[in-house]
Every structure is written in C-alpha cells, then in structure tokens.
Scaffold this motif. Structure first.
Motif, mmCIF file in Angstrom:
data_model
loop_
_atom_site.group_PDB
_atom_site.id
_atom_site.type_symbol
_atom_site.label_atom_id
_atom_site.label_comp_id
_atom_site.label_asym_id
_atom_site.label_seq_id
_atom_site.Cartn_x
_atom_site.Cartn_y
_atom_site.Cartn_z
ATOM 1 N N THR A 1 0.833 -1.209 0.000
ATOM 2 C CA THR A 1 0.000 0.000 0.000
ATOM 3 C C THR A 1 0.865 1.256 0.000
ATOM 4 N N GLU A 2 1.913 1.246 0.813
ATOM 5 C CA GLU A 2 2.802 2.416 0.871
ATOM 6 C C GLU A 2 3.489 2.645 -0.470
ATOM 7 N N GLN A 3 3.899 1.571 -1.129
ATOM 8 C CA GLN A 3 4.552 1.713 -2.427
ATOM 9 C C GLN A 3 3.586 2.292 -3.454
ATOM 10 N N ILE A 4 2.347 1.830 -3.417
ATOM 11 C CA ILE A 4 1.347 2.346 -4.365
ATOM 12 C C ILE A 4 1.070 3.813 -4.085
ATOM 13 N N GLU A 5 0.925 4.155 -2.807
ATOM 14 C CA GLU A 5 0.643 5.552 -2.455
ATOM 15 C C GLU A 5 1.797 6.465 -2.849
ATOM 16 N N LEU A 6 3.032 5.982 -2.611
ATOM 17 C CA LEU A 6 4.189 6.788 -3.004
ATOM 18 C C LEU A 6 4.254 6.922 -4.520
ATOM 19 N N GLY A 7 3.949 5.836 -5.221
ATOM 20 C CA GLY A 7 3.922 5.898 -6.682
ATOM 21 C C GLY A 7 2.910 6.911 -7.178
ATOM 22 N N LEU A 8 1.742 6.969 -6.520
ATOM 23 C CA LEU A 8 0.709 7.943 -6.899
ATOM 24 C C LEU A 8 1.188 9.363 -6.635
ATOM 25 N N GLU A 9 1.839 9.574 -5.486
ATOM 26 C CA GLU A 9 2.360 10.908 -5.176
ATOM 27 C C GLU A 9 3.392 11.339 -6.212
ATOM 28 N N TYR B 1 3.637 10.302 -9.246
ATOM 29 C CA TYR B 1 2.936 10.552 -10.507
ATOM 30 C C TYR B 1 2.310 11.939 -10.511
ATOM 31 N N GLN B 2 1.671 12.290 -9.405
ATOM 32 C CA GLN B 2 1.030 13.610 -9.324
ATOM 33 C C GLN B 2 2.048 14.728 -9.360
ATOM 34 N N GLU B 3 3.268 14.416 -8.905
ATOM 35 C CA GLU B 3 4.341 15.403 -8.969
ATOM 36 C C GLU B 3 5.070 15.359 -10.311
ATOM 37 N N GLN B 4 4.571 14.543 -11.232
ATOM 38 C CA GLN B 4 5.116 14.378 -12.582
ATOM 39 C C GLN B 4 6.524 13.787 -12.569
ATOM 40 N N GLU B 5 6.833 13.048 -11.509
ATOM 41 C CA GLU B 5 8.090 12.296 -11.455
ATOM 42 C C GLU B 5 7.797 10.901 -12.008
ATOM 43 N N TYR B 6 7.587 10.810 -13.299
ATOM 44 C CA TYR B 6 7.045 9.607 -13.902
ATOM 45 C C TYR B 6 7.974 8.404 -13.787
ATOM 46 N N GLY B 7 9.262 8.615 -14.008
ATOM 47 C CA GLY B 7 10.198 7.503 -13.918
ATOM 48 C C GLY B 7 10.221 6.901 -12.530
ATOM 49 N N ALA B 8 10.291 7.759 -11.508
ATOM 50 C CA ALA B 8 10.294 7.274 -10.125
ATOM 51 C C ALA B 8 8.968 6.600 -9.785
ATOM 52 N N ALA B 9 7.874 7.139 -10.328
ATOM 53 C CA ALA B 9 6.560 6.544 -10.074
ATOM 54 C C ALA B 9 6.490 5.135 -10.649
ATOM 55 N N ILE B 10 6.996 4.981 -11.859
ATOM 56 C CA ILE B 10 6.999 3.653 -12.483
ATOM 57 C C ILE B 10 7.812 2.668 -11.653
ATOM 58 N N THR B 11 8.984 3.102 -11.205
ATOM 59 C CA THR B 11 9.840 2.222 -10.403
ATOM 60 C C THR B 11 9.124 1.776 -9.130
ATOM 61 N N GLU B 12 8.489 2.712 -8.436
ATOM 62 C CA GLU B 12 7.812 2.385 -7.176
ATOM 63 C C GLU B 12 6.635 1.445 -7.411
ATOM 64 N N LEU B 13 5.890 1.679 -8.465
ATOM 65 C CA LEU B 13 4.739 0.821 -8.761
ATOM 66 C C LEU B 13 5.181 -0.564 -9.220
ATOM 67 N N GLU B 14 6.308 -0.631 -9.921
ATOM 68 C CA GLU B 14 6.823 -1.945 -10.320
ATOM 69 C C GLU B 14 7.237 -2.768 -9.110
ATOM 70 N N PHE B 15 7.812 -2.100 -8.100
ATOM 71 C CA PHE B 15 8.132 -2.808 -6.859
ATOM 72 C C PHE B 15 6.856 -3.340 -6.204
ATOM 73 N N ALA B 16 5.805 -2.527 -6.215
ATOM 74 C CA ALA B 16 4.529 -2.950 -5.623
ATOM 75 C C ALA B 16 3.956 -4.145 -6.386
ATOM 76 N N ILE B 17 4.023 -4.100 -7.709
ATOM 77 C CA ILE B 17 3.518 -5.195 -8.523
ATOM 78 C C ILE B 17 4.284 -6.479 -8.254
ATOM 79 N N ASN B 18 5.597 -6.372 -8.136
ATOM 80 C CA ASN B 18 6.413 -7.561 -7.859
ATOM 81 C C ASN B 18 6.076 -8.166 -6.505
ATOM 82 N N ASP B 19 5.817 -7.312 -5.507
ATOM 83 C CA ASP B 19 5.447 -7.826 -4.187
ATOM 84 C C ASP B 19 4.088 -8.514 -4.227
#
Length: 208
Positions: free
Chosen positions: A28-36, A38-56
């Motif tokens: 949940t924390e990884q998804i929330e951070l990924g959303l934050e 994304y909203q800050e337009q840090e797309y690369g970092a958002a993708i990385t964080e969401l990929e970690f969440a998906i792998n978990d």
C-alpha cells in the motif's frame, strides 16, 4: 490501578497491531508513493515504485498458487515448488513470458520420477489449446488418449516402452497443468498426481 493496567494492555495491543499492519502495508505504501510521484510528474520514479509494488503482489499471489501443488503420494517424496524460469522461485510467477511453477517428485524405492508444472497466461497455452479443442488432432497423436479429471477432460500420452507419461489439463483456457513422469511401470502415478491437484484452489488463486 486496574484502570492503569488496562490502558497499558490496550496500548501494547495497539503497538503490536501497528507493527503487523506496517509489515502488511508495504505494498500500500509503495502504491501511495507511486501515486504521489505521478502527481508530482516524477514519472520515472513513479513507475519504479509501482513496479516494486507489482512484484510484491506477484510474490503473494504466486506463493498461494504454489500451495495448491499436490502432496507426494504414498511411497514418494517431493521437493519445494520452484520456478523453471530461474527467476527466484515462486516469486517469478506471472512475470513477462509466463514463468512456469513446478515441483519434482521422486519414488522412494524405485526409479520413478514425476514433475508437476503449472502455467498461467503463458503464450505456450494458446498452442496447447488447439490440441485440446480438436479431437482429430488428439487421435492423430501416437500414444495419446483423452481421460477424465472429474467431469472435465485431460490428455494422457503414455509411452510404455520408455516408461514415460505426460498428463495435461487445460483450465479456463488460460491455466495449463501438466504432470510428466519417467521410469514408470504404468501411467497411473502421473494421472493420480494430477487428479490430486486442488483444481478449485488453483482457479480461485489464479482468478483475475
């Protein structure tokens, strides 16, 4: 005094629950951070964080599917469920390319070997589905016949001169379960192992 003890007990319980919740909420924390991000337009970092969440999430899901593999029959031993793709055991399930989960079984007093495999949403399944849906193709295959797994159909290929068996079962058009046997006197151990698989559990854990 009793009230103080009660407050302390409740506090300890809340701290304990908080620790468990912190472990469970990593995804949940990884998804929330990924959303934050994304909203800050840090797309690369958002993708990385969401990929970690998906792998978990894949680890959690594949672990449950690994639990559906049948236990060894009497007179046989079994190893741990692993990924044939070499991508870190059951955690590799549902990755790109459709990694296969498998478990090996060894006859305690004999030369028999069995390997149970499970593939979900793997590109190979499309090729196999054509065989399952075409009785003429099945009839044209040497040493192959249709058998029953409950009320559903499976395919058995038995080579008595070599002691090799292959039992294949296609579920819902996207889940392929196979048992391959070597050094067998009959095909019965391979068929029995597939029939012992908890099909309802596989379907439930692999649901989209």
């Amino acid at each position: 005094m009793k009230r103080g003890i009660g407050v302390c007990a409740v506090g300890a319980l809340l701290l304990s629950m908080g620790a468990l919740s912190a472990q469970a909420d990593d995804v949940t924390e990884q998804i929330e951070l990924g959303l934050e991000l994304y909203q800050e337009q840090e797309y690369g970092a958002a993708i990385t964080e969401l990929e970690f969440a998906i792998n978990d999430i894949r680890k959690l899901m594949s672990g449950r599917i690994a639990d559906t593999f049948p236990e060894p029959p009497e007179g046989w031993s079994a190893g741990e469920v692993a990924s044939s793709g070499g991508g870190g055991g059951a955690a590799a399930m549902f990755g790109a390319g459709g990694t296969t989960l498998e478990r090996e079984y060894r006859q305690d007093e004999g030369s028999g070997r069995l390997k149970a495999q499970l593939m979900i949403d793997n590109p190979m399944i499309q090729a196999m589905s054509a065989l399952f849906n075409n009785p003429a193709m099945v009839a044209a295959q040497p040493n192959m016949e249709r058998i029953r797994i409950g009320r559903e159909s499976a395919l058995l290929k038995w080579e008595p001169e070599r002691g090799n068996a292959e039992v294949s079962f296609l579920m819902d058009g996207r889940i392929l379960m196979q048992v391959n046997g070597q050094g067998l006197e009959t095909s019965d151990p391979a068929v029995a192992l597939l029939r012992a698989w908890d099909l309802d559990a596989v379907r439930a854990q692999a649901a989209r």
